[in-house]
Design a protein around this motif. Sequence first.
Motif, mmCIF file in Angstrom:
data_model
loop_
_atom_site.group_PDB
_atom_site.id
_atom_site.type_symbol
_atom_site.label_atom_id
_atom_site.label_comp_id
_atom_site.label_asym_id
_atom_site.label_seq_id
_atom_site.Cartn_x
_atom_site.Cartn_y
_atom_site.Cartn_z
ATOM 1 N N TYR A 140 -10.939 -12.936 -19.004
ATOM 2 C CA TYR A 140 -9.692 -12.186 -18.967
ATOM 3 C C TYR A 140 -9.973 -10.716 -19.240
ATOM 4 C CZ TYR A 140 -4.566 -12.420 -19.531
ATOM 5 O OH TYR A 140 -3.212 -12.314 -19.367
ATOM 6 N N ALA A 141 -9.373 -9.803 -18.467
ATOM 7 C CA ALA A 141 -9.588 -8.369 -18.653
ATOM 8 C C ALA A 141 -8.279 -7.615 -18.480
ATOM 9 C CB ALA A 141 -10.619 -7.858 -17.655
ATOM 10 N N CYS A 142 -8.256 -6.370 -18.926
ATOM 11 C CA CYS A 142 -7.057 -5.541 -18.854
ATOM 12 C C CYS A 142 -6.994 -4.788 -17.527
ATOM 13 C CB CYS A 142 -7.056 -4.531 -19.991
ATOM 14 S SG CYS A 142 -6.954 -5.299 -21.615
ATOM 15 N N PHE A 143 -5.775 -4.463 -17.105
ATOM 16 C CA PHE A 143 -5.586 -3.640 -15.915
ATOM 17 C C PHE A 143 -4.369 -2.754 -16.080
ATOM 18 C CE2 PHE A 143 -2.961 -7.317 -14.983
ATOM 19 C CZ PHE A 143 -1.852 -6.788 -14.338
ATOM 20 N N LEU A 144 -4.334 -1.668 -15.329
ATOM 21 C CA LEU A 144 -3.207 -0.743 -15.287
ATOM 22 C C LEU A 144 -2.409 -1.020 -14.017
ATOM 23 C CD1 LEU A 144 -1.660 1.871 -16.134
ATOM 24 C CD2 LEU A 144 -3.324 3.120 -14.723
ATOM 25 N N TYR A 145 -1.121 -1.227 -14.160
ATOM 26 C CA TYR A 145 -0.217 -1.400 -13.016
ATOM 27 C C TYR A 145 0.689 -0.185 -12.970
ATOM 28 C CZ TYR A 145 3.796 -2.825 -10.308
ATOM 29 O OH TYR A 145 4.789 -2.871 -9.375
ATOM 30 N N PHE A 146 0.958 0.345 -11.769
ATOM 31 C CA PHE A 146 1.918 1.445 -11.672
ATOM 32 C C PHE A 146 2.602 1.466 -10.315
ATOM 33 C CE2 PHE A 146 -2.061 3.275 -10.208
ATOM 34 C CZ PHE A 146 -1.697 3.997 -9.084
ATOM 35 N N CYS A 147 3.783 2.075 -10.315
ATOM 36 C CA CYS A 147 4.558 2.352 -9.105
ATOM 37 C C CYS A 147 5.325 3.638 -9.372
ATOM 38 C CB CYS A 147 5.489 1.188 -8.761
ATOM 39 S SG CYS A 147 6.713 0.839 -10.019
ATOM 40 N N SER A 148 6.251 4.007 -8.510
ATOM 41 C CA SER A 148 6.937 5.289 -8.654
ATOM 42 C C SER A 148 7.844 5.357 -9.880
ATOM 43 C CB SER A 148 7.759 5.586 -7.401
ATOM 44 O OG SER A 148 8.766 4.604 -7.246
ATOM 45 N N TYR A 149 8.223 4.221 -10.461
ATOM 46 C CA TYR A 149 9.168 4.234 -11.577
ATOM 47 C C TYR A 149 8.654 3.558 -12.848
ATOM 48 C CZ TYR A 149 9.980 -0.400 -9.667
ATOM 49 O OH TYR A 149 9.796 -1.676 -9.183
ATOM 50 N N SER A 150 7.407 3.082 -12.852
ATOM 51 C CA SER A 150 6.923 2.360 -14.015
ATOM 52 C C SER A 150 5.395 2.356 -14.057
ATOM 53 C CB SER A 150 7.425 0.907 -13.960
ATOM 54 O OG SER A 150 7.001 0.187 -15.079
ATOM 55 N N VAL A 184 0.858 -1.186 0.000
ATOM 56 C CA VAL A 184 0.000 0.000 0.000
ATOM 57 C C VAL A 184 0.893 1.234 0.000
ATOM 58 C CG1 VAL A 184 -1.748 1.280 1.290
ATOM 59 C CG2 VAL A 184 -1.874 -1.217 1.142
ATOM 60 N N GLN A 185 0.572 2.213 -0.797
ATOM 61 C CA GLN A 185 1.284 3.463 -1.015
ATOM 62 C C GLN A 185 2.547 3.298 -1.851
ATOM 63 O OE1 GLN A 185 1.870 5.454 2.744
ATOM 64 N NE2 GLN A 185 -0.303 5.792 3.042
ATOM 65 N N ASN A 186 2.835 2.090 -2.348
ATOM 66 C CA ASN A 186 4.007 1.880 -3.187
ATOM 67 C C ASN A 186 3.647 1.383 -4.592
ATOM 68 O OD1 ASN A 186 6.001 2.518 -1.196
ATOM 69 N ND2 ASN A 186 5.494 0.589 -0.225
ATOM 70 N N TYR A 187 2.721 0.463 -4.686
ATOM 71 C CA TYR A 187 2.316 -0.132 -5.953
ATOM 72 C C TYR A 187 0.792 -0.154 -6.023
ATOM 73 C CZ TYR A 187 6.978 -2.183 -5.594
ATOM 74 O OH TYR A 187 8.320 -2.377 -5.438
ATOM 75 N N SER A 188 0.299 -0.301 -7.252
ATOM 76 C CA SER A 188 -1.139 -0.447 -7.386
ATOM 77 C C SER A 188 -1.487 -1.021 -8.746
ATOM 78 C CB SER A 188 -1.846 0.887 -7.211
ATOM 79 O OG SER A 188 -3.213 0.680 -6.983
ATOM 80 N N SER A 189 -2.664 -1.597 -8.832
ATOM 81 C CA SER A 189 -3.199 -2.063 -10.110
ATOM 82 C C SER A 189 -4.704 -1.813 -10.104
ATOM 83 C CB SER A 189 -2.884 -3.542 -10.335
ATOM 84 O OG SER A 189 -3.407 -4.328 -9.301
ATOM 85 N N TYR A 190 -5.194 -1.324 -11.231
ATOM 86 C CA TYR A 190 -6.616 -0.983 -11.365
ATOM 87 C C TYR A 190 -7.186 -1.659 -12.597
ATOM 88 C CZ TYR A 190 -6.459 2.663 -7.834
ATOM 89 O OH TYR A 190 -6.355 3.333 -6.663
#
Length: 69
Positions: free
Chosen positions: A39-49, A23-29
Amino acid sequence: LEAAGAVFLPASGTRYGSNVSHVQNYSSYWSATENDINYACFLYFCSYSAYWSGSFRYSGHSVRLVKDL
């Protein structure tokens, strides 16, 4: 930026089963885009990607309702 229409997604962490971590470092939506019935698409993000990927629908990605005005 919100007044200009930007949407901010909090880093809500990742979930595997009932365990939540990063929590507060990575996430996926989840996206509204589906690949097929399972199967569905998602967005993954963190501070560098950030990237789009796909996952089985039973995976534990976050949801944020956004309406285009």
